[in-house]
Design a protein around this motif. Structure first.
Motif, PDB file in Angstrom:
ATOM      1  N   ALA A 208       0.811  -1.221   0.000  1.00 21.24           N
ATOM      2  CA  ALA A 208       0.000   0.000   0.000  1.00 21.24           C
ATOM      3  C   ALA A 208       0.839   1.264   0.000  1.00 21.24           C
ATOM      4  O   ALA A 208       0.354   2.332  -0.384  1.00 21.24           O
ATOM      5  CB  ALA A 208      -0.919  -0.010   1.230  1.00 21.24           C
ATOM      6  N   LYS A 209       2.092   1.180   0.435  1.00 25.92           N
ATOM      7  CA  LYS A 209       2.921   2.378   0.548  1.00 25.92           C
ATOM      8  C   LYS A 209       3.854   2.588  -0.642  1.00 25.92           C
ATOM      9  O   LYS A 209       4.675   3.500  -0.630  1.00 25.92           O
ATOM     10  CB  LYS A 209       3.735   2.326   1.849  1.00 25.92           C
ATOM     11  N   ILE A 210       3.761   1.736  -1.645  1.00 25.27           N
ATOM     12  CA  ILE A 210       4.641   1.860  -2.810  1.00 25.27           C
ATOM     13  C   ILE A 210       3.822   2.226  -4.043  1.00 25.27           C
ATOM     14  O   ILE A 210       2.872   1.535  -4.404  1.00 25.27           O
ATOM     15  CB  ILE A 210       5.417   0.557  -3.068  1.00 25.27           C
ATOM     16  N   GLN A 211       4.218   3.324  -4.681  1.00 25.49           N
ATOM     17  CA  GLN A 211       3.624   3.744  -5.956  1.00 25.49           C
ATOM     18  C   GLN A 211       4.649   3.482  -7.055  1.00 25.49           C
ATOM     19  O   GLN A 211       5.768   4.004  -7.000  1.00 25.49           O
ATOM     20  CB  GLN A 211       3.268   5.235  -5.917  1.00 25.49           C
ATOM     21  N   VAL A 212       4.302   2.655  -8.020  1.00 27.63           N
ATOM     22  CA  VAL A 212       5.212   2.282  -9.101  1.00 27.63           C
ATOM     23  C   VAL A 212       4.848   3.047 -10.361  1.00 27.63           C
ATOM     24  O   VAL A 212       3.694   3.014 -10.808  1.00 27.63           O
ATOM     25  CB  VAL A 212       5.176   0.766  -9.365  1.00 27.63           C
ATOM     26  N   GLU A 213       5.824   3.730 -10.926  1.00 30.77           N
ATOM     27  CA  GLU A 213       5.647   4.446 -12.195  1.00 30.77           C
ATOM     28  C   GLU A 213       6.592   3.827 -13.221  1.00 30.77           C
ATOM     29  O   GLU A 213       7.814   3.971 -13.110  1.00 30.77           O
ATOM     30  CB  GLU A 213       5.963   5.933 -12.026  1.00 30.77           C
ATOM     31  N   THR A 214       6.058   3.117 -14.206  1.00 27.41           N
ATOM     32  CA  THR A 214       6.875   2.578 -15.284  1.00 27.41           C
ATOM     33  C   THR A 214       6.745   3.474 -16.511  1.00 27.41           C
ATOM     34  O   THR A 214       5.863   4.331 -16.579  1.00 27.41           O
ATOM     35  CB  THR A 214       6.450   1.139 -15.616  1.00 27.41           C
ATOM     36  N   CYS A 215       7.626   3.256 -17.485  1.00 31.48           N
ATOM     37  CA  CYS A 215       7.717   4.155 -18.652  1.00 31.48           C
ATOM     38  C   CYS A 215       7.834   5.599 -18.167  1.00 31.48           C
ATOM     39  O   CYS A 215       7.196   6.517 -18.706  1.00 31.48           O
ATOM     40  CB  CYS A 215       6.510   4.003 -19.560  1.00 31.48           C
ATOM     41  N   ALA A 216       8.633   5.798 -17.144  1.00 27.64           N
ATOM     42  CA  ALA A 216       8.723   7.123 -16.517  1.00 27.64           C
ATOM     43  C   ALA A 216      10.181   7.465 -16.249  1.00 27.64           C
ATOM     44  O   ALA A 216      11.037   6.580 -16.119  1.00 27.64           O
ATOM     45  CB  ALA A 216       7.919   7.152 -15.221  1.00 27.64           C
ATOM     46  N   GLU A 217      10.456   8.759 -16.160  1.00 26.46           N
ATOM     47  CA  GLU A 217      11.813   9.243 -15.924  1.00 26.46           C
ATOM     48  C   GLU A 217      11.771  10.464 -15.014  1.00 26.46           C
ATOM     49  O   GLU A 217      10.756  11.179 -14.968  1.00 26.46           O
ATOM     50  CB  GLU A 217      12.485   9.631 -17.247  1.00 26.46           C
ATOM     51  N   VAL A 218      12.870  10.691 -14.315  1.00 30.35           N
ATOM     52  CA  VAL A 218      12.998  11.902 -13.507  1.00 30.35           C
ATOM     53  C   VAL A 218      13.350  13.046 -14.438  1.00 30.35           C
ATOM     54  O   VAL A 218      14.401  13.038 -15.086  1.00 30.35           O
ATOM     55  CB  VAL A 218      14.067  11.735 -12.415  1.00 30.35           C
ATOM     56  N   ASP A 219      12.487  14.031 -14.496  1.00 33.85           N
ATOM     57  CA  ASP A 219      12.670  15.151 -15.413  1.00 33.85           C
ATOM     58  C   ASP A 219      13.425  16.299 -14.762  1.00 33.85           C
ATOM     59  O   ASP A 219      14.243  16.958 -15.397  1.00 33.85           O
ATOM     60  CB  ASP A 219      11.304  15.636 -15.906  1.00 33.85           C
ATOM     61  N   GLU A 220      13.170  16.518 -13.479  1.00 31.31           N
ATOM     62  CA  GLU A 220      13.796  17.655 -12.800  1.00 31.31           C
ATOM     63  C   GLU A 220      13.713  17.443 -11.290  1.00 31.31           C
ATOM     64  O   GLU A 220      12.768  16.846 -10.777  1.00 31.31           O
ATOM     65  CB  GLU A 220      13.080  18.956 -13.178  1.00 31.31           C
ATOM     66  N   THR A 221      14.713  17.908 -10.579  1.00 29.49           N
ATOM     67  CA  THR A 221      14.660  17.930  -9.117  1.00 29.49           C
ATOM     68  C   THR A 221      15.159  19.285  -8.621  1.00 29.49           C
ATOM     69  O   THR A 221      16.058  19.874  -9.212  1.00 29.49           O
ATOM     70  CB  THR A 221      15.533  16.832  -8.478  1.00 29.49           C
ATOM     71  N   LYS A 222      14.569  19.736  -7.549  1.00 26.21           N
ATOM     72  CA  LYS A 222      15.014  20.946  -6.875  1.00 26.21           C
ATOM     73  C   LYS A 222      14.954  20.688  -5.374  1.00 26.21           C
ATOM     74  O   LYS A 222      14.283  19.759  -4.922  1.00 26.21           O
ATOM     75  CB  LYS A 222      14.126  22.145  -7.235  1.00 26.21           C
ATOM     76  N   GLY A 223      15.627  21.521  -4.629  1.00 26.18           N
ATOM     77  CA  GLY A 223      15.530  21.416  -3.183  1.00 26.18           C
ATOM     78  C   GLY A 223      16.739  20.771  -2.555  1.00 26.18           C
ATOM     79  O   GLY A 223      17.835  20.761  -3.116  1.00 26.18           O
ATOM     80  N   TYR A 224      16.540  20.201  -1.390  1.00 27.79           N
ATOM     81  CA  TYR A 224      17.643  19.724  -0.563  1.00 27.79           C
ATOM     82  C   TYR A 224      17.149  18.563   0.284  1.00 27.79           C
ATOM     83  O   TYR A 224      15.953  18.207   0.257  1.00 27.79           O
ATOM     84  CB  TYR A 224      18.154  20.861   0.324  1.00 27.79           C
TER      85      TYR A 224
END
Length: 650
Positions: A208-224
């Protein structure tokens, strides 16, 4: 003037074997600001730390200098000790007289002793101007992004989710499972790979605590750390995974046949296809490049036959934003492209294949039903040559590093080949055999004794086609003779290299890589699963070649580290960060450009630079780049550094 205490460590004989620590403590005790100076065999020990606590309490010390090893080792230890007596942690400094003195001057005792005193005097000058600082408290999101759905990423995700944290698992392929999906059996016990993977995939699918995204990529990250804003690009599958029931009718009617990259070209697939057998989610995806519908034709065969109307030709890429507290990089590996290597005939001789192609032959659910057959004519090969260290351990032309798994999976391949082909003979050309984990050496020896593959120590010089045979010329350096073999098949285990796009992703996440593209750890001994950017963690082959055992172990270590990191409601960050003198800053923006951590911005109202302290890593790039000297590092100001240098020039 501050009342300082200096504590000189023997470090066993690491320091005292070169430096006269008693004389150092005595001479430093004569300095005007030093009211207490003592030496002890191990300052980091409990008795050593107690000496510091007692001196702070009894002598009323305002600052403490410990002359010992690198601050990377025990700076936090000593800061905690002084804090326990009510002294600000940042009034404690380390004078490194081990790595920077005793270890580099082991035959120069007098000079090393004098240098140790100079190092301590320089730190005294710095400490005189140190300010009391407090750790920076930042809020934390108790959710974790895992990038990569191989065995390392799956393990990290499950461990984190079982620990109560939400997990977003992003995989660029249509299904999670990674390279393990393509394997038949694993060494050293010849367990079926799917038997290892399937329970984990089932746990992943039902968590229940895992969300799986396939055919997906990290496009951008910001923050710390604790507060990463991530943007995920969901690439279209053209099949609705929620509606689809995986009945397979669409595959039956698709008119397109193209080589299957999953089966390494040993079979064909349709334009609409499943990625592997047993991956999650087990739903088809449409390959836009080979689908007739997307290439000028009117084909809608899959859509017409689908009983659930799950085909979505009009689906487009979408962006999804989320907030996480930490990121796990588990991007895996690719194989070195063998078509860049000319001497082994790969790409020209059809029966010269790579190790992963041979692996697909061994899989009972694979393209050959588990039978070993030559790609050229389908015959069962009787003599197979395995060539070790292809593009590995070759600093002059290819990769200088060892890919670690090649020796052992070649042993596995040779063993299974000898068992499947009763009259067959396997030959293995090797430089040396690296069997360095539990039961690996025993697996190797058992295979050689029972299955009788022939191991030949030496390089292969040439591979060429001669009729329906493949001639292999090489050398046996142990017997000092040339080898000429007529083989039916040649198997090349190529070097492992970082997965495609891993370096670009590291740039997005401000994580560092080595010159080959593998992600680098903060410290190979002390912080082996942390990247140089706090909050970014490493698991599996993104850091370097590993077997399944090491990948799973590292993933577990990463999950444990993250659970400890996110267990508090707020994170405390080192306050030794940059600051700006607003009276001098002209708002030129140079510091914004040079900051590698995006910790600088120009205040839109004041038009001066501002430091985002939670992002700043205290690297000092802004200090070097500022033309007005408006940038400083807290407790390492230019005035302090100048005074430290002055002690060496007096």
């Amino acid at each position: 003037m501050k009342r300082l205490g200096v504590f000189v460590c023997h470090c066993g004989v690491n320091i005292s074997g070169t430096v006269d620590v008693e004389r150092v403590a005595e001479d430093i005790g004569q300095e005007e600001s030093v009211i207490h100076s003592v030496d002890y065999i191990y300052m980091c020990s409990d008795p050593g730390q107690q000496l510091i606590r007692d001196a702070i309490r009894e002598k009323g010390l305002d600052g403490v200098i410990v002359a010992c090893c690198s601050p990377n080792m025990h700076e936090n230890t000593f800061r905690k000790a002084v804090k326990s007596e009510g002294l600000n942690s940042y009034q404690c400094e380390i004078a490194n007289i081990r790595e920077q003195c005793s270890w580099v001057h082991q035959k120069e005792k007098d000079s090393a002793t004098d240098k140790a005193k100079e190092i301590i005097r320089a730190v005294i000058e710095k400490l005189m101007d140190n300010q009391d600082l407090e750790a920076i408290a930042v809020p934390v999101h108790k959710k974790v992004l895992v990038v990569g759905g191989g065995i390392a990423g799956i393990t990290a995700a499950l461990d984190l989710a079982d620990g109560g944290y939400e997990v977003l698992l992003v995989e660029r392929l249509p299904s999670v499972g990674g390279r393990l999906l393509q394997l038949s059996q694993t060494f050293p016990y010849l367990e079926h790979a799917h038997a290892i993977l399937e329970p984990r995939l089932a746990a992943l699918a039902g968590h229940a605590k895992i969300q799986v995204e396939t055919c997906a990529e990290v496009d951008e990250t910001k923050g710390y750390v604790g507060n990463f804003d991530v943007r995920i690009r969901r690439n279209p599958r053209y099949v609705d995974p929620e509606t689809c029931t995986a009945c397979g009718k669409c595959l039956d009617v698709c008119p397109v046949d193209v080589p299957s990259s999953f089966d390494r070209g040993l079979s064909t697939r349709k334009a609409i296809y499943f990625w592997g057998d047993g991956g999650f989610p087990h739903r088809p995806v449409i390959d836009r490049e080979s689908c007739q519908h997307f290439n000028g034709e009117t084909c809608r065969a899959c859509a017409d036959v689908c009983p659930e109307n799950a085909i979505r030709f009009d689906e487009e890429a979408s962006l999804h934003e989320d907030q996480v507290g930490a990121v796990v990089m588990a991007t895996g590996y690719d194989l070195f492209p063998l078509d860049q290597i000319g001497e082994y005939g790969y790409g020209r001789i059809p029966d010269v294949i790579d190790g992963l192609t041979f692996e697909r032959m061994l899989d009972p659910a694979g393209p050959t039903g588990g039978e070993i057959r030559r790609p050229s004519d389908g015959r069962v090969p009787q003599e197979v040559v395995f060539v070790q260290c292809v593009a590995s351990r070759d600093p002059d032309r290819y990769m200088p590093y060892c890919s670690r798994v090649c020796c052992m999976y070649t042993v596995k391949h040779a063993k299974i080949f000898q068992q499947k082909v009763k009259n067959g003979q396997a030959y293995v050309f090797y430089m040396d055999i690296r069997a360095d984990s539990k039961n690996y050496e025993e697996f190797l020896q058992q295979t050689i004794e029972e299955e009788k593959p022939v191991y030949l120590r030496g390089r292969v010089a040439r591979v060429f086609q001669e009729g329906d045979k493949i001639r292999v010329w090489g050398t046996d350096t142990l017997a000092n003779r040339k080898i000429d073999l007529a083989a039916d098949m040649v198997v090349l285990p190529p070097a492992e290299e970082p997965s495609d796009g891993a370096r670009d992703l590291a740039t997005v996440l401000t994580a560092t890589t080595d010159k080959y593209g593998f992600l680098t750890e903060a410290h190979i001994k002390l912080y082996p699963v942390e990247s140089s950017t706090r909050g970014i963690y490493l698991a599996g082959c993104c850091q370097g070649p590993k077997d399944i055992t090491d990948s799973v172990g590292q993933a577990g270590a990463t999950a444990s580290k993250i659970q400890a990191l996110l267990s508090a409601d707020k994170l405390l960050q080192d306050p030794l960060v940059a600051c700006v003198d607003s009276a001098i800053c002209s708002g030129c923006g140079i510091c914004v450009q040079v900051c590698p951590y995006e910790a600088r911005e120009i205040d839109p109202f004041m038009r001066i630079a501002r430091v985002q302290e939670a992002l700043c890593q205290g690297c000092g790039a802004c200090v070097a780049g500022c033309p007005n000297n408006a940038c400083e590092l807290k407790n390492s100001t230019s005035i302090q550094v100048g005074k430290m240098i002055g002690t060496f020039t007096q």
